[in-house]
Design a protein around this motif. Sequence first.
Motif, PDB file in Angstrom:
ATOM      1  N   GLY A  37      54.840  43.907  47.589  1.00 24.50           N
ATOM      2  CA  GLY A  37      54.944  42.824  46.949  1.00 24.50           C
ATOM      3  C   GLY A  37      53.802  41.581  48.099  1.00 24.50           C
ATOM      4  O   GLY A  37      52.673  41.422  47.303  1.00 24.50           O
ATOM      5  N   LEU A  38      53.607  42.672  49.490  1.00 28.03           N
ATOM      6  CA  LEU A  38      53.066  42.176  49.950  1.00 28.03           C
ATOM      7  C   LEU A  38      51.084  41.900  50.741  1.00 28.03           C
ATOM      8  O   LEU A  38      50.137  41.387  50.169  1.00 28.03           O
ATOM      9  N   ILE A  39      51.350  43.906  49.559  1.00 30.44           N
ATOM     10  CA  ILE A  39      49.682  43.636  49.240  1.00 30.44           C
ATOM     11  C   ILE A  39      49.460  43.652  48.425  1.00 30.44           C
ATOM     12  O   ILE A  39      47.788  43.035  48.302  1.00 30.44           O
ATOM     13  N   TRP A  40      50.516  42.701  46.801  1.00 27.16           N
ATOM     14  CA  TRP A  40      49.820  42.430  46.045  1.00 27.16           C
ATOM     15  C   TRP A  40      49.767  40.039  46.784  1.00 27.16           C
ATOM     16  O   TRP A  40      49.001  40.232  45.689  1.00 27.16           O
ATOM     17  N   ALA A  41      50.340  40.242  46.944  1.00 23.14           N
ATOM     18  CA  ALA A  41      50.309  39.166  47.302  1.00 23.14           C
ATOM     19  C   ALA A  41      48.714  38.058  48.125  1.00 23.14           C
ATOM     20  O   ALA A  41      48.283  37.796  48.176  1.00 23.14           O
ATOM     21  N   PHE A  42      48.029  39.530  48.934  1.00 28.95           N
ATOM     22  CA  PHE A  42      46.919  39.533  49.989  1.00 28.95           C
ATOM     23  C   PHE A  42      45.508  39.216  48.774  1.00 28.95           C
ATOM     24  O   PHE A  42      45.141  38.495  48.736  1.00 28.95           O
ATOM     25  N   ALA A  43      46.189  40.669  47.640  1.00 25.92           N
ATOM     26  CA  ALA A  43      44.984  40.330  46.274  1.00 25.92           C
ATOM     27  C   ALA A  43      45.430  39.377  45.364  1.00 25.92           C
ATOM     28  O   ALA A  43      44.118  38.637  45.634  1.00 25.92           O
ATOM     29  N   ALA A  44      45.996  39.013  45.078  1.00 29.56           N
ATOM     30  CA  ALA A  44      45.862  37.877  44.458  1.00 29.56           C
ATOM     31  C   ALA A  44      45.900  36.744  45.379  1.00 29.56           C
ATOM     32  O   ALA A  44      44.736  35.097  44.510  1.00 29.56           O
ATOM     33  N   SER A  45      46.032  36.252  46.359  1.00 26.41           N
ATOM     34  CA  SER A  45      44.680  34.852  47.588  1.00 26.41           C
ATOM     35  C   SER A  45      43.675  35.019  47.351  1.00 26.41           C
ATOM     36  O   SER A  45      43.294  33.989  46.904  1.00 26.41           O
ATOM     37  N   PHE A  46      43.182  36.897  47.529  1.00 25.28           N
ATOM     38  CA  PHE A  46      41.540  36.427  47.970  1.00 25.28           C
ATOM     39  C   PHE A  46      41.416  36.783  46.065  1.00 25.28           C
ATOM     40  O   PHE A  46      40.393  35.892  45.972  1.00 25.28           O
ATOM     41  N   LEU A  47      41.105  36.982  45.290  1.00 29.76           N
ATOM     42  CA  LEU A  47      41.440  36.406  43.491  1.00 29.76           C
ATOM     43  C   LEU A  47      41.109  34.868  43.709  1.00 29.76           C
ATOM     44  O   LEU A  47      40.431  34.450  42.814  1.00 29.76           O
ATOM     45  N   THR A  48      42.293  33.849  43.358  1.00 28.69           N
ATOM     46  CA  THR A  48      41.730  32.973  43.265  1.00 28.69           C
ATOM     47  C   THR A  48      41.404  32.129  44.279  1.00 28.69           C
ATOM     48  O   THR A  48      40.816  31.703  43.689  1.00 28.69           O
ATOM     49  N   PHE A  49      40.895  32.565  45.149  1.00 27.07           N
ATOM     50  CA  PHE A  49      40.149  32.007  46.864  1.00 27.07           C
ATOM     51  C   PHE A  49      38.682  32.323  45.731  1.00 27.07           C
ATOM     52  O   PHE A  49      38.241  30.784  45.873  1.00 27.07           O
ATOM     53  N   LEU A  50      39.011  33.361  45.760  1.00 29.42           N
ATOM     54  CA  LEU A  50      37.548  33.418  44.489  1.00 29.42           C
ATOM     55  C   LEU A  50      37.080  32.744  43.911  1.00 29.42           C
ATOM     56  O   LEU A  50      36.298  31.656  44.142  1.00 29.42           O
ATOM     57  N   PHE A  51      37.597  32.736  42.985  1.00 29.36           N
ATOM     58  CA  PHE A  51      37.532  31.836  41.860  1.00 29.36           C
ATOM     59  C   PHE A  51      37.436  30.233  42.254  1.00 29.36           C
ATOM     60  O   PHE A  51      36.376  29.447  41.527  1.00 29.36           O
ATOM     61  N   MET A  52      38.393  29.719  43.891  1.00 29.46           N
ATOM     62  CA  MET A  52      37.934  28.193  43.702  1.00 29.46           C
ATOM     63  C   MET A  52      36.970  27.809  44.368  1.00 29.46           C
ATOM     64  O   MET A  52      36.096  27.258  44.288  1.00 29.46           O
ATOM     65  N   ILE A  53      36.090  29.597  45.229  1.00 28.24           N
ATOM     66  CA  ILE A  53      35.010  28.767  45.890  1.00 28.24           C
ATOM     67  C   ILE A  53      33.804  28.642  44.817  1.00 28.24           C
ATOM     68  O   ILE A  53      33.478  28.080  45.381  1.00 28.24           O
ATOM     69  N   VAL A  54      34.158  29.885  44.194  1.00 25.07           N
ATOM     70  CA  VAL A  54      32.979  29.091  43.712  1.00 25.07           C
ATOM     71  C   VAL A  54      32.637  27.750  41.534  1.00 25.07           C
ATOM     72  O   VAL A  54      31.877  27.909  41.670  1.00 25.07           O
ATOM     73  N   ALA A  55      34.248  27.925  41.394  1.00 28.40           N
ATOM     74  CA  ALA A  55      34.312  26.974  40.546  1.00 28.40           C
ATOM     75  C   ALA A  55      33.342  25.313  41.424  1.00 28.40           C
ATOM     76  O   ALA A  55      33.177  25.060  40.556  1.00 28.40           O
ATOM     77  N   SER A  56      34.211  25.684  43.129  1.00 23.71           N
ATOM     78  CA  SER A  56      33.849  24.220  42.950  1.00 23.71           C
ATOM     79  C   SER A  56      31.969  24.053  43.658  1.00 23.71           C
ATOM     80  O   SER A  56      31.674  22.216  43.616  1.00 23.71           O
ATOM     81  N   GLU A  57      31.505  24.879  43.786  1.00 25.88           N
ATOM     82  CA  GLU A  57      30.134  24.932  43.517  1.00 25.88           C
ATOM     83  C   GLU A  57      29.551  24.071  42.022  1.00 25.88           C
ATOM     84  O   GLU A  57      28.074  23.433  42.453  1.00 25.88           O
ATOM     85  N   PHE A  58      29.897  24.564  40.853  1.00 27.16           N
ATOM     86  CA  PHE A  58      29.990  23.391  40.083  1.00 27.16           C
ATOM     87  C   PHE A  58      30.021  22.519  39.947  1.00 27.16           C
ATOM     88  O   PHE A  58      29.476  21.513  39.195  1.00 27.16           O
ATOM     89  N   LEU A  59      31.337  22.193  40.434  1.00 25.77           N
ATOM     90  CA  LEU A  59      32.513  20.644  40.097  1.00 25.77           C
ATOM     91  C   LEU A  59      32.364  19.790  41.024  1.00 25.77           C
ATOM     92  O   LEU A  59      32.246  18.496  40.715  1.00 25.77           O
ATOM     93  N   CYS A  60      31.694  20.032  42.758  1.00 21.12           N
ATOM     94  CA  CYS A  60      31.252  19.098  43.405  1.00 21.12           C
ATOM     95  C   CYS A  60      29.765  19.617  43.928  1.00 21.12           C
ATOM     96  O   CYS A  60      30.088  20.044  44.371  1.00 21.12           O
ATOM     97  N   HIS A  61      29.233  18.448  43.436  1.00 17.46           N
ATOM     98  CA  HIS A  61      27.599  18.455  43.708  1.00 17.46           C
ATOM     99  C   HIS A  61      27.168  16.938  44.551  1.00 17.46           C
ATOM    100  O   HIS A  61      28.422  15.919  43.803  1.00 17.46           O
ATOM    101  N   GLY A  62      26.334  16.430  45.531  1.00 16.95           N
ATOM    102  CA  GLY A  62      25.760  15.561  45.279  1.00 16.95           C
ATOM    103  C   GLY A  62      25.239  15.117  46.663  1.00 16.95           C
ATOM    104  O   GLY A  62      25.058  16.275  47.030  1.00 16.95           O
ATOM    105  N   ASP A  63      25.925  14.156  47.189  1.00 17.40           N
ATOM    106  CA  ASP A  63      25.441  13.702  48.909  1.00 17.40           C
ATOM    107  C   ASP A  63      26.280  15.176  49.829  1.00 17.40           C
ATOM    108  O   ASP A  63      27.462  15.150  49.466  1.00 17.40           O
TER     109      ASP A  63
END
Length: 310
Positions: free
Chosen positions: A69-95
């Motif tokens: 479960g701990l190993i899966w928690a690491f994997a799930a955390s990384f995947l969700t962070f990866l999604f947020m990091i990529v999505a933020s490049e498109f959703l947050c822009h400007g100054d």
Amino acid sequence: MKSIFMSLILLKKIIEMFIILLVGVIIYKAKIINDVSTKHLSNVLLLLVSPLLIIQSYQIDFNRELLQGLIWAFAASFLTFLFMIVASEFLCHGDRNRSSVEKIAVSYSNSGFIGIPLISGVLGDKGVFYMTAYITVFNLLLWTHGIILMGDNDGLKGAWKNFLSPAILSIVIGIILFLFQLRLPQFIENPLEMIASMNTPLGMIVAGANLAQGNILKSLKNKRLYYLSFIKLIVYPLAGLVVLWLLPLEFEVAFTVFIALACPAGASVIMFAQRYDRDAYYASEIFVITTLLSVVTIPLLSIVAVNLLS
């Protein structure tokens, strides 16, 4: 029925935390504590109380399912962070001064101050145990991706020093204790447990003191903050929920990562804004508004999460 029950537990826990947060606001406004003492309290929390809570969560009997479960928690955390990091490049822009602050704010949640007490109240030590995986990935990415966002590529050379933070060290110690089943003697464990129990009240008092330093009424009039809150508190948790649903996860693992995702922006956004001369006041506004709105969004989204992940 289970989803409503767990949602009510979360709501009860959030209300309790919110009351303590108001105490933090009151004692700051009453000048019982000030900016300096708030910083010292924050250091006590980050350097002592939270690490001891993490170590305590690993003082449980070893079994293969927990390790998986701990190993899966690491994997799930990384995947969700990866999604947020990529999505933020498109959703947050400007100054650039503000967009870098926005990207960190919507990607990195308050999983320590708020996430740990919440999941502890619902799932107990097992939830805190899995939450440490999210916190580990959080720290690894914050001190690499976060530094890049702030434009300090030279700072990456010294970023490894931040991996030796008390939070990371406590996770390493906890995992060693768990794998080798080394149990602390009772006369040591009892005082550590008493100190660790300070995590929620101390964290909320510090959060309340930080809230009191800003102009909440002025922040409530800033429409951009509602857009960012929508992304942080609704879009990302729901998108992450889909990712968690697709993975072969136990309910406890998936729900723990979901709670971490559903938490408001972390105080780390303020720290990074101050450290790299970005708009620290704007960072504190995002922190304030997302924290206030999460009182509503976390219990409501948890109903969806329990139904989907059970």
